[in-house]
Design an enzyme around this catalytic site. Structure first.
Site: not given
Ligand code: DQA
Length: 152
Positions: A22, A17, A99-101, A97, A76, A110, A106, A86, A73, A9-10
């Site tokens: 990001y 965003r 994550h960009i950030s 896995e 959230a 998270r 954080r 699962d 990725n 998501p997002n």
């Molecule tokens: C994220 C980090 C998550 O905590 C956040 O909800 C995201 C982006 C990242 O790529 O840093 O949507 O996965």
């Protein structure tokens, strides 16, 4: 070799965003960057959804469509979704896995990642370059697994 890259998501809002966190690359820029990077290395398919059930379906497609590994990725849903954990356990494919950030620096909420327990590695805080690092790591891991099987 077939690799599936899934964004949650997002992440379709990249570039719009919170650009200070990001970056300014858009989701289309990210898609182009990954496809370009994989050219000649592996076959890559990219999926993005804002819906948890869609993400479960994409993870399951790694099994039904014979992918060799997954880069995800989960956005959230990292911090909330047992269903994604699962699903990754179900398909028995190596998963990384991303994550960009840098999630470790954080908010407290998270700091939990449910999916991490089913992943061979986490790449966090390297910007969108992290996807490319994850792809390299995954390719190496799959090749090593193949060699081990071959040498048995
Ligand atoms: C994220 C980090 C998550 O905590 C956040 O909800 C995201 C982006 C990242 O790529 O840093 O949507 O996965």
């Amino acid at each position: 070799m077939k690799i599936l890259v899934i964004n949650g998501p997002n992440l379709n809002m990249l570039g719009i965003r919170e650009p200070e966190r990001y970056g300014r690359e858009t989701y289309s820029d990210l898609e182009a960057k990954i496809k370009d990077y994989c050219h000649g290395k592996c076959e890559v398919t990219l999926k993005q959804s804002n819906h948890e059930g869609d993400l479960v379906d994409y993870i399951q497609s790694a099994y039904f469509e014979n992918y060799d590994g997954i880069v995800i990725n989960p956005g959230a849903y990292t911090h909330t979704s047992i269903a994604l954990l699962d699903a990754v356990k179900s398909v028995m494919k190596p998963c990384i896995e991303v994550h960009i950030s840098d999630v470790s620096s954080r908010e407290d909420f998270r700091q939990i990642s449910y999916i991490r327990a089913a992943c061979i590695k986490t790449v966090s805080g390297c910007g969108t370059q992290g996807y490319l690092m994850a792809i390299d790591y995954l390719i190496k891991h799959i090749e090593e697994e193949r060699n081990e099987r071959y040498n048995k």
